[in-house]
Each structure stands twice: as structure tokens, then as C-alpha cells.
Scaffold this motif. Structure first.
Motif, mmCIF file in Angstrom:
data_model
loop_
_atom_site.group_PDB
_atom_site.id
_atom_site.type_symbol
_atom_site.label_atom_id
_atom_site.label_comp_id
_atom_site.label_asym_id
_atom_site.label_seq_id
_atom_site.Cartn_x
_atom_site.Cartn_y
_atom_site.Cartn_z
ATOM 1 N N VAL A 23 4.735 11.646 -7.717
ATOM 2 C CA VAL A 23 3.417 11.902 -6.563
ATOM 3 C C VAL A 23 4.088 11.871 -5.017
ATOM 4 O O VAL A 23 3.840 12.643 -4.391
ATOM 5 N N LYS A 24 4.789 10.722 -4.958
ATOM 6 C CA LYS A 24 5.558 10.253 -3.603
ATOM 7 C C LYS A 24 6.499 11.296 -3.260
ATOM 8 O O LYS A 24 6.822 11.815 -1.911
ATOM 9 N N THR A 25 7.610 11.513 -4.193
ATOM 10 C CA THR A 25 8.747 11.997 -4.060
ATOM 11 C C THR A 25 8.850 13.677 -4.536
ATOM 12 O O THR A 25 9.877 14.191 -3.923
ATOM 13 N N LYS A 26 8.261 14.185 -5.295
ATOM 14 C CA LYS A 26 8.305 15.438 -5.782
ATOM 15 C C LYS A 26 7.082 16.331 -5.504
ATOM 16 O O LYS A 26 6.157 15.789 -4.662
ATOM 17 N N ASP A 27 7.301 17.456 -5.922
ATOM 18 C CA ASP A 27 5.873 18.461 -5.499
ATOM 19 C C ASP A 27 5.123 18.285 -6.771
ATOM 20 O O ASP A 27 4.632 19.413 -7.502
ATOM 21 N N PHE A 28 4.615 17.116 -7.023
ATOM 22 C CA PHE A 28 3.939 16.875 -8.157
ATOM 23 C C PHE A 28 2.347 16.796 -7.638
ATOM 24 O O PHE A 28 2.163 16.517 -6.506
ATOM 25 N N PRO A 29 1.510 17.476 -8.588
ATOM 26 C CA PRO A 29 0.090 17.587 -8.318
ATOM 27 C C PRO A 29 -0.430 16.165 -7.666
ATOM 28 O O PRO A 29 -0.176 15.064 -8.229
ATOM 29 N N ARG A 30 -1.154 16.043 -6.757
ATOM 30 C CA ARG A 30 -1.833 14.922 -6.359
ATOM 31 C C ARG A 30 -3.189 14.705 -7.186
ATOM 32 O O ARG A 30 -3.904 15.582 -7.770
ATOM 33 N N PRO A 31 -3.393 13.284 -7.322
ATOM 34 C CA PRO A 31 -4.460 12.895 -8.347
ATOM 35 C C PRO A 31 -5.824 13.013 -7.417
ATOM 36 O O PRO A 31 -5.754 13.157 -6.241
ATOM 37 N N TYR A 32 -6.714 13.016 -8.130
ATOM 38 C CA TYR A 32 -8.155 12.888 -7.689
ATOM 39 C C TYR A 32 -8.610 11.575 -7.787
ATOM 40 O O TYR A 32 -8.705 10.976 -8.714
ATOM 41 N N SER A 33 -9.282 11.250 -6.888
ATOM 42 C CA SER A 33 -10.119 9.839 -6.950
ATOM 43 C C SER A 33 -11.551 10.032 -7.147
ATOM 44 O O SER A 33 -12.303 10.737 -6.552
ATOM 45 N N LEU A 34 -11.790 9.793 -8.712
ATOM 46 C CA LEU A 34 -13.188 10.332 -9.153
ATOM 47 C C LEU A 34 -14.155 9.280 -8.679
ATOM 48 O O LEU A 34 -15.540 9.417 -8.456
ATOM 49 N N SER A 35 -13.647 7.997 -8.225
ATOM 50 C CA SER A 35 -14.596 6.754 -7.921
ATOM 51 C C SER A 35 -13.728 5.547 -7.652
ATOM 52 O O SER A 35 -12.494 5.756 -7.966
ATOM 53 N N PRO A 36 -14.114 4.627 -7.016
ATOM 54 C CA PRO A 36 -13.159 3.289 -6.776
ATOM 55 C C PRO A 36 -12.409 2.850 -8.012
ATOM 56 O O PRO A 36 -13.177 2.638 -8.952
ATOM 57 N N GLY A 37 -11.010 2.864 -7.988
ATOM 58 C CA GLY A 37 -10.553 2.666 -9.176
ATOM 59 C C GLY A 37 -10.225 3.426 -10.216
ATOM 60 O O GLY A 37 -9.878 3.253 -11.394
ATOM 61 N N CYS A 38 -10.645 4.748 -10.139
ATOM 62 C CA CYS A 38 -10.690 5.825 -11.008
ATOM 63 C C CYS A 38 -9.888 7.067 -10.627
ATOM 64 O O CYS A 38 -10.661 7.721 -9.974
ATOM 65 N N THR A 39 -8.634 7.239 -10.791
ATOM 66 C CA THR A 39 -7.969 8.261 -10.275
ATOM 67 C C THR A 39 -7.293 9.162 -11.400
ATOM 68 O O THR A 39 -6.813 8.338 -12.404
ATOM 69 N N ARG A 40 -7.593 10.311 -11.355
ATOM 70 C CA ARG A 40 -7.209 11.108 -12.478
ATOM 71 C C ARG A 40 -6.539 12.336 -11.973
ATOM 72 O O ARG A 40 -6.557 12.852 -11.090
ATOM 73 N N TRP A 41 -5.904 12.929 -12.757
ATOM 74 C CA TRP A 41 -5.020 14.287 -12.628
ATOM 75 C C TRP A 41 -5.916 15.526 -13.299
ATOM 76 O O TRP A 41 -6.307 15.252 -14.752
ATOM 77 N N LYS A 42 -6.145 16.631 -12.853
ATOM 78 C CA LYS A 42 -6.712 17.716 -13.614
ATOM 79 C C LYS A 42 -5.431 18.430 -14.669
ATOM 80 O O LYS A 42 -4.339 18.567 -13.975
ATOM 81 N N LEU A 43 -5.950 18.511 -15.878
ATOM 82 C CA LEU A 43 -5.222 18.998 -16.695
ATOM 83 C C LEU A 43 -4.533 20.633 -16.248
ATOM 84 O O LEU A 43 -3.439 20.497 -16.363
ATOM 85 N N SER A 44 -5.450 21.154 -15.734
ATOM 86 C CA SER A 44 -4.864 22.705 -15.237
ATOM 87 C C SER A 44 -3.871 22.502 -14.155
ATOM 88 O O SER A 44 -2.852 23.355 -13.981
ATOM 89 N N ASP A 45 -4.071 21.505 -13.252
ATOM 90 C CA ASP A 45 -3.032 21.163 -12.138
ATOM 91 C C ASP A 45 -1.583 20.927 -12.762
ATOM 92 O O ASP A 45 -0.602 21.436 -12.242
#
Length: 59
Positions: A23-45
Motif C-alpha cells: 500500500v505504501k510502496t507500490k501501486d496497490f489499491p488503497r483500503p477503505y476504512s469502513l469504521s474505526p478499526g475496520c479496514t478492508r479492500w474491495k475485491l473488485s479493486d
């Protein structure tokens, strides 16, 4: 559908720490913060990003 960092790591056979490095060094999709302490990636991304990853590895 959303994936956890554990699920993303398992998909690419890497560690959870490596996911966050990507996430920091590559062109990797950014995660979504769904709520405090809950970070997820969209499968489609992730699926959209994968073909570029395969081409970069072959070069």
C-alpha cells in the motif's frame, strides 16, 4: 465484497505486513476504512490491479 488484510495476504501468499508495505510502496489499491478499526479492500479493486501485477513481474 470486501477483504481483510489476512485475506489479501492469503490471496498473494504474502504476510500481512507485506500487504501494508505494498500500500505504501507500490501501486496497490488503497483500503477503505469502513469504521474505526475496520479496514478492508474491495475485491473488485484487487481483481482490477492483478493483471498489471502479472505484466510487471514478467518484464
Amino acid at each position: 465484497m470486501y477483504l481483510t488484510d489476512k485475506q489479501v495476504a492469503a490471496r498473494f501468499n504474502i504476510s500481512r505486513q507485506c500487504v501494508w508495505r505494498w500500500v505504501k510502496t507500490k501501486d496497490f489499491p488503497r483500503p477503505y476504512s469502513l469504521s474505526p478499526g475496520c479496514t478492508r479492500w474491495k475485491l473488485s479493486d484487487i481483481e482490477d490491479w492483478e493483471p498489471g501485477r502479472d505484466q510487471a513481474a514478467a518484464a
